[in-house]
Design an enzyme around this catalytic site. Structure first.
Site, PDB file in Angstrom:
ATOM      1  N   SER A  76      11.487   5.851  -2.750  1.00  0.00           N
ATOM      2  CA  SER A  76      10.112   6.082  -3.163  1.00  0.00           C
ATOM      3  C   SER A  76      10.036   6.318  -4.670  1.00  0.00           C
ATOM      4  O   SER A  76      10.757   7.162  -5.220  1.00  0.00           O
ATOM      5  CB  SER A  76       9.595   7.320  -2.401  1.00  0.00           C
ATOM      6  OG  SER A  76       8.283   7.647  -2.784  1.00  0.00           O
TER       7      SER A  76
ATOM      8  N   THR B 147      -2.386  17.166 -10.307  1.00  0.00           N
ATOM      9  CA  THR B 147      -2.561  15.708 -10.272  1.00  0.00           C
ATOM     10  C   THR B 147      -1.703  15.038 -11.347  1.00  0.00           C
ATOM     11  O   THR B 147      -1.155  13.962 -11.128  1.00  0.00           O
ATOM     12  CB  THR B 147      -4.050  15.354 -10.473  1.00  0.00           C
ATOM     13  OG1 THR B 147      -4.821  16.121  -9.542  1.00  0.00           O
ATOM     14  CG2 THR B 147      -4.317  13.891 -10.242  1.00  0.00           C
TER      15      THR B 147
ATOM     16  N   THR C  52      -8.156   7.707  16.401  1.00  0.00           N
ATOM     17  CA  THR C  52      -9.285   8.087  15.559  1.00  0.00           C
ATOM     18  C   THR C  52     -10.382   7.036  15.695  1.00  0.00           C
ATOM     19  O   THR C  52     -10.087   5.856  15.909  1.00  0.00           O
ATOM     20  CB  THR C  52      -8.825   8.265  14.082  1.00  0.00           C
ATOM     21  OG1 THR C  52      -9.895   8.812  13.329  1.00  0.00           O
ATOM     22  CG2 THR C  52      -8.379   6.960  13.460  1.00  0.00           C
ATOM     23  N   THR C  53     -11.616   7.473  15.615  1.00  0.00           N
ATOM     24  CA  THR C  53     -12.745   6.566  15.783  1.00  0.00           C
ATOM     25  C   THR C  53     -12.736   5.480  14.706  1.00  0.00           C
ATOM     26  O   THR C  53     -12.493   5.767  13.533  1.00  0.00           O
ATOM     27  CB  THR C  53     -14.064   7.360  15.719  1.00  0.00           C
ATOM     28  OG1 THR C  53     -14.054   8.303  16.795  1.00  0.00           O
ATOM     29  CG2 THR C  53     -15.277   6.458  15.854  1.00  0.00           C
TER      30      THR C  53
ATOM     31  N   THR D  29      -7.219  -0.411  -0.537  1.00  0.00           N
ATOM     32  CA  THR D  29      -8.382   0.373  -0.121  1.00  0.00           C
ATOM     33  C   THR D  29      -9.645  -0.465  -0.208  1.00  0.00           C
ATOM     34  O   THR D  29      -9.722  -1.408  -0.999  1.00  0.00           O
ATOM     35  CB  THR D  29      -8.555   1.632  -1.006  1.00  0.00           C
ATOM     36  OG1 THR D  29      -9.640   2.418  -0.488  1.00  0.00           O
ATOM     37  CG2 THR D  29      -8.876   1.267  -2.444  1.00  0.00           C
TER      38      THR D  29
ATOM     39  N   LYS E 295     -12.475   1.666  -3.424  1.00  0.00           N
ATOM     40  CA  LYS E 295     -12.482   1.677  -4.882  1.00  0.00           C
ATOM     41  C   LYS E 295     -13.191   0.412  -5.378  1.00  0.00           C
ATOM     42  O   LYS E 295     -14.399   0.335  -5.277  1.00  0.00           O
ATOM     43  CB  LYS E 295     -11.075   1.929  -5.401  1.00  0.00           C
ATOM     44  CG  LYS E 295     -10.669   3.398  -5.055  1.00  0.00           C
ATOM     45  CD  LYS E 295      -9.257   3.819  -5.315  1.00  0.00           C
ATOM     46  CE  LYS E 295      -9.079   5.274  -4.854  1.00  0.00           C
ATOM     47  NZ  LYS E 295      -7.697   5.732  -4.853  1.00  0.00           N
TER      48      LYS E 295
ATOM     49  N   HIS F 111      -5.307   0.458  -6.692  1.00  0.00           N
ATOM     50  CA  HIS F 111      -6.030   0.392  -7.966  1.00  0.00           C
ATOM     51  C   HIS F 111      -6.026  -1.012  -8.563  1.00  0.00           C
ATOM     52  O   HIS F 111      -6.318  -1.186  -9.742  1.00  0.00           O
ATOM     53  CB  HIS F 111      -5.455   1.408  -8.956  1.00  0.00           C
ATOM     54  CG  HIS F 111      -5.755   2.809  -8.537  1.00  0.00           C
ATOM     55  ND1 HIS F 111      -6.962   3.413  -8.791  1.00  0.00           N
ATOM     56  CD2 HIS F 111      -5.031   3.680  -7.810  1.00  0.00           C
ATOM     57  CE1 HIS F 111      -6.955   4.632  -8.262  1.00  0.00           C
ATOM     58  NE2 HIS F 111      -5.802   4.812  -7.661  1.00  0.00           N
TER      59      HIS F 111
ATOM     60  N   SER G 267      -2.426   5.136 -11.044  1.00  0.00           N
ATOM     61  CA  SER G 267      -3.813   5.451 -11.387  1.00  0.00           C
ATOM     62  C   SER G 267      -3.973   6.462 -12.502  1.00  0.00           C
ATOM     63  O   SER G 267      -5.029   6.519 -13.119  1.00  0.00           O
ATOM     64  CB  SER G 267      -4.555   5.941 -10.158  1.00  0.00           C
ATOM     65  OG  SER G 267      -4.175   7.258  -9.852  1.00  0.00           O
TER      66      SER G 267
ATOM     67  N   ARG H  71     -10.901  23.534  -9.119  1.00  0.00           N
ATOM     68  CA  ARG H  71     -11.667  22.279  -9.115  1.00  0.00           C
ATOM     69  C   ARG H  71     -13.136  22.532  -8.810  1.00  0.00           C
ATOM     70  O   ARG H  71     -13.472  23.043  -7.748  1.00  0.00           O
ATOM     71  CB  ARG H  71     -11.121  21.313  -8.058  1.00  0.00           C
ATOM     72  CG  ARG H  71      -9.723  20.800  -8.358  1.00  0.00           C
ATOM     73  CD  ARG H  71      -9.192  19.982  -7.183  1.00  0.00           C
ATOM     74  NE  ARG H  71      -7.733  19.879  -7.235  1.00  0.00           N
ATOM     75  CZ  ARG H  71      -7.081  18.775  -7.623  1.00  0.00           C
ATOM     76  NH1 ARG H  71      -7.739  17.710  -7.975  1.00  0.00           N
ATOM     77  NH2 ARG H  71      -5.766  18.765  -7.629  1.00  0.00           N
TER      78      ARG H  71
END
Ligand SMILES: *Cc1c(COP(=O)(O)O)cnc(C)c1O
Length: 405
Positions: free
Chosen positions: A134, A360, A274-275, A242, A245, A214, A186, A21
């Protein structure tokens, strides 16, 4: 062991397969996106593979909200959500998200990846004897969350209701079950049968967990996703999304009942330790959601550009996956050619489309994943289509029979 030799030989193997990549180093230009400077490439480029699907990353209302919050509160949140990091802007954003999905509550995470990992990991590990069903093409973040939970996992064939029902029926009715799936997938851009999956969940007493990453911002009258468009939001146990996106900022979330959100808030390590996101990020995301709740202009213009690009590809016979979403996967089917086309598009045409190769997508289905947005112009589309046309000829790639020539 010679560690450096080991790293080098593993990377060489990736390169030999065409799966190494390379990252394009971009500087996006506010107000001129999809234009950007590619610092490790040819200079000015047009981005055709961004997940900033609607250009909200440069929307004046979003930037204004971020500037205002930055000046009002400072740079960071200053702590984890538990220890001083729950700011007013986080709470307002969670209320905005709960309202978007018609749920009692919502819970914010630092990314969509973390929200899937933490929420699925927590639910599946804490509910006694829970089995997760799943979809076979679920995103890496869901797979990792389920794996981390160490709960029993059953993969069902992608979007295959018969296979899902067979697996549900094979389990004791009283065993707790969680069906994890996405709305828009996606890489192929296909859409799952949400209603039918909810029907099966009801029949077999399962919870449902839907990743709408998505789709949020893009579908439904207020941008609530495919479940909103189809009037199904109340049938899902958890909706995950999210802010990175279509909403153009960063962050992830779940929306669900008050009890479920409180449960994940109280037990998820990935939420607690986590912050918190910077308040300015939360304010920008809230402004983006608010705007897309009442504006259809961006969605309509995106869909028009998607239709235009598809029609032009069809006219040239360039193979792309037919699907009901905004994602246009142009199929190359060879990792070397896919990378070559992407390289030439960048260097000679100033068009940036990252090649999508294994792992991917499956080997043999390498592709260019094109995401037209409302901020692409007619001229951008002309340049894209004529560059692809000449490269298809140069690489001697197959065309579909309906080619106009
Ligand atoms: C990108 C993606 C995520 C992760 O969201 P981020 O906010 O980018 O971390 C989750 N699920 C799917 C299906 C995705 O494509």
């Amino acid at each position: 062991m010679n560690y450096q030799d080991f790293f080098r030989s593993e990377l060489d193997a990736l390169r030999a397969d065409g799966n190494y990549r390379d990252f394009a180093e971009l500087e996006r230009h506010r107000g001129a996106f999809p234009s950007a400077t590619c610092h490790n490439g040819p200079g000015e480029v047009t981005i055709w593979c961004s997940n900033d699907y609607l250009g909200m990353g440069q929307h004046p209302k979003v930037l204004e909200a971020m500037h205002e919050a930055l000046d009002r509160t400072g740079a960071g949140a200053g702590g984890t959500r538990n220890i001083s990091g729950t700011t007013h802007d986080h709470v307002l954003l969670e209320a905005e998200l709960a309202d978007l999905h018609g749920k009692e509550d919502a819970l914010l995470f630092t990314s969509g990846y973390v929200s899937n990992w933490a929420a699925l990991g927590t639910l599946a590990s804490r509910i006694p004897n829970c089995v997760v069903l799943s979809d076979a093409l679920n995103h890496a973040s869901m797979i990792e969350g389920i794996r981390h939970s160490r709960a029993q996992k059953m993969l069902w064939k992608h979007n295959d209701l018969e296979d899902l029902e067979a697996k549900l029926a094979s389990l004791p009715l009283e065993q707790p079950k969680l069906i994890a799936f996405e709305s828009v997938y996606s890489m192929d851009g296909d859409i799952s049968p949400i209603k039918e999956i909810c029907d099966l969940a009801d029949k077999y007493g399962a919870m449902t967990y839907l990743d709408e990453v998505h789709a949020v911002g893009l579908y439904g009258p207020r941008g609530g996703g495919i479940a909103e468009r189809e009037g199904l939001m109340d049938r899902l146990t958890v909706i995950e999304g999210t802010l990175g996106k279509a909403f153009g900022v960063v962050g992830g979330y779940i929306a669900a009942s008050a009890e479920l959100c409180d449960f994940v808030r109280s037990f998820a390590s990935g939420f607690i330790f986590t912050t918190a996101l910077p308040p300015a990020v939360a304010a920008g995301a809230a402004a983006s959601i608010r705007h897309l709740k009442q504006s259809n202009v961006e969605r309509e213009s995106q869909q028009a550009n998607v239709a235009e690009v598809r029609a032009r590809l069809d006219a040239m016979g360039l193979p792309h996956i037919e699907n009901p979403s905004h994602i246009i996967p142009v199929m190359v089917g060879d990792p070397m050619k896919c990378k070559f086309i992407s390289d030439v598009l960048l260097k000679e045409h100033g068009i940036y489309i990252q090649p999508i190769n294994y792992p991917t997508v499956p080997k043999g289905t390498e592709r260019l994943r094109i995401t037209p947005s409302p901020v692409h112009s007619a001229e951008d589309i002309d340049r894209l289509v004529s560059a692809l046309e000449s490269l298809w000829t140069q690489c001697e790639l197959a065309r579909m029979p309906m080619a106009a020539q």
